[in-house]
Design a protein around this motif. Sequence first.
Motif, PDB file in Angstrom:
ATOM      1  N   ASN A   3       0.814  -1.211   0.000  1.00  0.00           N
ATOM      2  CA  ASN A   3       0.000   0.000   0.000  1.00  0.00           C
ATOM      3  C   ASN A   3       0.847   1.260   0.000  1.00  0.00           C
ATOM      4  O   ASN A   3       0.347   2.335  -0.261  1.00  0.00           O
ATOM      5  CB  ASN A   3      -0.938   0.014   1.210  1.00  0.00           C
ATOM      6  N   ASN A   4       2.130   1.139   0.314  1.00  0.00           N
ATOM      7  CA  ASN A   4       3.010   2.299   0.366  1.00  0.00           C
ATOM      8  C   ASN A   4       3.750   2.538  -0.938  1.00  0.00           C
ATOM      9  O   ASN A   4       4.669   3.331  -0.980  1.00  0.00           O
ATOM     10  CB  ASN A   4       4.026   2.145   1.500  1.00  0.00           C
ATOM     11  N   THR A   5       3.368   1.865  -1.998  1.00  0.00           N
ATOM     12  CA  THR A   5       4.038   2.032  -3.278  1.00  0.00           C
ATOM     13  C   THR A   5       3.745   3.425  -3.824  1.00  0.00           C
ATOM     14  O   THR A   5       2.599   3.848  -3.895  1.00  0.00           O
ATOM     15  CB  THR A   5       3.557   0.970  -4.279  1.00  0.00           C
ATOM     16  N   PHE A   6       4.819   4.124  -4.198  1.00  0.00           N
ATOM     17  CA  PHE A   6       4.664   5.470  -4.755  1.00  0.00           C
ATOM     18  C   PHE A   6       4.786   5.400  -6.273  1.00  0.00           C
ATOM     19  O   PHE A   6       5.874   5.276  -6.825  1.00  0.00           O
ATOM     20  CB  PHE A   6       5.710   6.421  -4.171  1.00  0.00           C
ATOM     21  N   TYR A   7       3.628   5.442  -6.934  1.00  0.00           N
ATOM     22  CA  TYR A   7       3.598   5.369  -8.389  1.00  0.00           C
ATOM     23  C   TYR A   7       3.886   6.732  -9.006  1.00  0.00           C
ATOM     24  O   TYR A   7       3.562   7.766  -8.432  1.00  0.00           O
ATOM     25  CB  TYR A   7       2.232   4.866  -8.865  1.00  0.00           C
ATOM     26  N   LEU A   8       4.454   6.683 -10.191  1.00  0.00           N
ATOM     27  CA  LEU A   8       4.805   7.902 -10.921  1.00  0.00           C
ATOM     28  C   LEU A   8       3.882   8.087 -12.116  1.00  0.00           C
ATOM     29  O   LEU A   8       3.358   7.134 -12.669  1.00  0.00           O
ATOM     30  CB  LEU A   8       6.260   7.813 -11.406  1.00  0.00           C
ATOM     31  N   ASP A  16      12.894   5.611 -20.131  1.00  0.00           N
ATOM     32  CA  ASP A  16      14.316   5.316 -19.976  1.00  0.00           C
ATOM     33  C   ASP A  16      14.966   6.216 -18.931  1.00  0.00           C
ATOM     34  O   ASP A  16      15.864   5.792 -18.205  1.00  0.00           O
ATOM     35  CB  ASP A  16      15.047   5.434 -21.314  1.00  0.00           C
ATOM     36  N   LEU A  17      14.496   7.437 -18.837  1.00  0.00           N
ATOM     37  CA  LEU A  17      15.034   8.369 -17.851  1.00  0.00           C
ATOM     38  C   LEU A  17      14.673   7.944 -16.424  1.00  0.00           C
ATOM     39  O   LEU A  17      15.541   7.882 -15.564  1.00  0.00           O
ATOM     40  CB  LEU A  17      14.539   9.790 -18.128  1.00  0.00           C
ATOM     41  N   VAL A  18      13.401   7.623 -16.179  1.00  0.00           N
ATOM     42  CA  VAL A  18      13.028   7.201 -14.822  1.00  0.00           C
ATOM     43  C   VAL A  18      13.700   5.883 -14.460  1.00  0.00           C
ATOM     44  O   VAL A  18      14.113   5.683 -13.327  1.00  0.00           O
ATOM     45  CB  VAL A  18      11.501   7.114 -14.567  1.00  0.00           C
ATOM     46  N   LYS A  19      13.851   5.014 -15.436  1.00  0.00           N
ATOM     47  CA  LYS A  19      14.529   3.742 -15.183  1.00  0.00           C
ATOM     48  C   LYS A  19      15.991   3.983 -14.803  1.00  0.00           C
ATOM     49  O   LYS A  19      16.511   3.349 -13.887  1.00  0.00           O
ATOM     50  CB  LYS A  19      14.436   2.851 -16.418  1.00  0.00           C
ATOM     51  N   SER A  20      16.644   4.916 -15.478  1.00  0.00           N
ATOM     52  CA  SER A  20      18.050   5.205 -15.177  1.00  0.00           C
ATOM     53  C   SER A  20      18.229   5.810 -13.784  1.00  0.00           C
ATOM     54  O   SER A  20      19.292   5.693 -13.187  1.00  0.00           O
ATOM     55  CB  SER A  20      18.644   6.138 -16.231  1.00  0.00           C
ATOM     56  N   LEU A  21      17.175   6.441 -13.267  1.00  0.00           N
ATOM     57  CA  LEU A  21      17.220   7.006 -11.915  1.00  0.00           C
ATOM     58  C   LEU A  21      16.909   5.965 -10.844  1.00  0.00           C
ATOM     59  O   LEU A  21      17.045   6.235  -9.664  1.00  0.00           O
ATOM     60  CB  LEU A  21      16.235   8.175 -11.799  1.00  0.00           C
ATOM     61  N   GLY A  22      16.452   4.792 -11.276  1.00  0.00           N
ATOM     62  CA  GLY A  22      16.191   3.717 -10.323  1.00  0.00           C
ATOM     63  C   GLY A  22      14.743   3.311 -10.167  1.00  0.00           C
ATOM     64  O   GLY A  22      14.431   2.429  -9.372  1.00  0.00           O
ATOM     65  N   ALA A  23      13.841   3.960 -10.897  1.00  0.00           N
ATOM     66  CA  ALA A  23      12.427   3.576 -10.819  1.00  0.00           C
ATOM     67  C   ALA A  23      12.269   2.157 -11.354  1.00  0.00           C
ATOM     68  O   ALA A  23      13.076   1.691 -12.163  1.00  0.00           O
ATOM     69  CB  ALA A  23      11.561   4.547 -11.614  1.00  0.00           C
ATOM     70  N   ARG A  24      11.221   1.506 -10.900  1.00  0.00           N
ATOM     71  CA  ARG A  24      10.936   0.139 -11.357  1.00  0.00           C
ATOM     72  C   ARG A  24       9.541   0.080 -11.955  1.00  0.00           C
ATOM     73  O   ARG A  24       8.674   0.872 -11.620  1.00  0.00           O
ATOM     74  CB  ARG A  24      11.058  -0.835 -10.190  1.00  0.00           C
ATOM     75  N   TRP A  25       9.346  -0.889 -12.836  1.00  0.00           N
ATOM     76  CA  TRP A  25       8.077  -1.066 -13.529  1.00  0.00           C
ATOM     77  C   TRP A  25       7.222  -2.088 -12.798  1.00  0.00           C
ATOM     78  O   TRP A  25       7.671  -3.191 -12.487  1.00  0.00           O
ATOM     79  CB  TRP A  25       8.337  -1.522 -14.961  1.00  0.00           C
ATOM     80  N   ASP A  26       5.971  -1.738 -12.522  1.00  0.00           N
ATOM     81  CA  ASP A  26       5.001  -2.662 -11.938  1.00  0.00           C
ATOM     82  C   ASP A  26       4.108  -3.130 -13.092  1.00  0.00           C
ATOM     83  O   ASP A  26       3.259  -2.377 -13.575  1.00  0.00           O
ATOM     84  CB  ASP A  26       4.174  -1.947 -10.865  1.00  0.00           C
ATOM     85  N   ALA A  27       4.341  -4.352 -13.543  1.00  0.00           N
ATOM     86  CA  ALA A  27       3.618  -4.873 -14.706  1.00  0.00           C
ATOM     87  C   ALA A  27       2.124  -5.009 -14.448  1.00  0.00           C
ATOM     88  O   ALA A  27       1.314  -4.812 -15.358  1.00  0.00           O
ATOM     89  CB  ALA A  27       4.205  -6.216 -15.132  1.00  0.00           C
ATOM     90  N   ASP A  28       1.732  -5.349 -13.217  1.00  0.00           N
ATOM     91  CA  ASP A  28       0.309  -5.498 -12.908  1.00  0.00           C
ATOM     92  C   ASP A  28      -0.414  -4.151 -12.966  1.00  0.00           C
ATOM     93  O   ASP A  28      -1.498  -4.043 -13.531  1.00  0.00           O
ATOM     94  CB  ASP A  28       0.111  -6.132 -11.534  1.00  0.00           C
ATOM     95  N   ARG A  30       0.873  -1.500 -14.391  1.00  0.00           N
ATOM     96  CA  ARG A  30       1.323  -0.863 -15.629  1.00  0.00           C
ATOM     97  C   ARG A  30       1.759   0.581 -15.369  1.00  0.00           C
ATOM     98  O   ARG A  30       1.393   1.501 -16.099  1.00  0.00           O
ATOM     99  CB  ARG A  30       0.256  -0.949 -16.719  1.00  0.00           C
ATOM    100  N   LYS A  31       2.553   0.730 -14.281  1.00  0.00           N
ATOM    101  CA  LYS A  31       3.048   2.041 -13.888  1.00  0.00           C
ATOM    102  C   LYS A  31       4.467   1.911 -13.356  1.00  0.00           C
ATOM    103  O   LYS A  31       4.855   0.865 -12.837  1.00  0.00           O
ATOM    104  CB  LYS A  31       2.191   2.654 -12.781  1.00  0.00           C
ATOM    105  N   TRP A  32       5.211   2.999 -13.439  1.00  0.00           N
ATOM    106  CA  TRP A  32       6.529   3.087 -12.816  1.00  0.00           C
ATOM    107  C   TRP A  32       6.341   3.485 -11.358  1.00  0.00           C
ATOM    108  O   TRP A  32       5.413   4.223 -11.030  1.00  0.00           O
ATOM    109  CB  TRP A  32       7.394   4.123 -13.527  1.00  0.00           C
ATOM    110  N   TYR A  33       7.219   3.001 -10.495  1.00  0.00           N
ATOM    111  CA  TYR A  33       7.152   3.353  -9.083  1.00  0.00           C
ATOM    112  C   TYR A  33       8.554   3.570  -8.532  1.00  0.00           C
ATOM    113  O   TYR A  33       9.544   3.144  -9.120  1.00  0.00           O
ATOM    114  CB  TYR A  33       6.417   2.286  -8.272  1.00  0.00           C
ATOM    115  N   VAL A  34       8.622   4.260  -7.387  1.00  0.00           N
ATOM    116  CA  VAL A  34       9.883   4.540  -6.722  1.00  0.00           C
ATOM    117  C   VAL A  34      10.099   3.482  -5.635  1.00  0.00           C
ATOM    118  O   VAL A  34       9.281   3.374  -4.722  1.00  0.00           O
ATOM    119  CB  VAL A  34       9.874   5.950  -6.078  1.00  0.00           C
ATOM    120  N   PRO A  35      11.179   2.705  -5.737  1.00  0.00           N
ATOM    121  CA  PRO A  35      11.467   1.738  -4.672  1.00  0.00           C
ATOM    122  C   PRO A  35      11.658   2.458  -3.339  1.00  0.00           C
ATOM    123  O   PRO A  35      12.132   3.595  -3.294  1.00  0.00           O
ATOM    124  CB  PRO A  35      12.771   1.078  -5.116  1.00  0.00           C
TER     125      PRO A  35
END
Length: 64
Positions: A3-8, A16-28, A30-35
Amino acid sequence: MSNNTFYLNCPYSEKDLVKSLGARWDADARKWYVPSELDTKQFKRWWPKETKGETSAKIFSVVK
């Protein structure tokens, strides 16, 4: 995801930019989130509108 997942709000063209900063993809969701080990401030460009202006401490309490 917890429940504490911070989606972007990241457009596909900037994935590619958010991924390079460390964001991860939540396939379920379908959003990027901050670990949890990363500082959300470096992702401020992609914060959802309702969280802009809030501190990073408050952001992790937002349930999406």
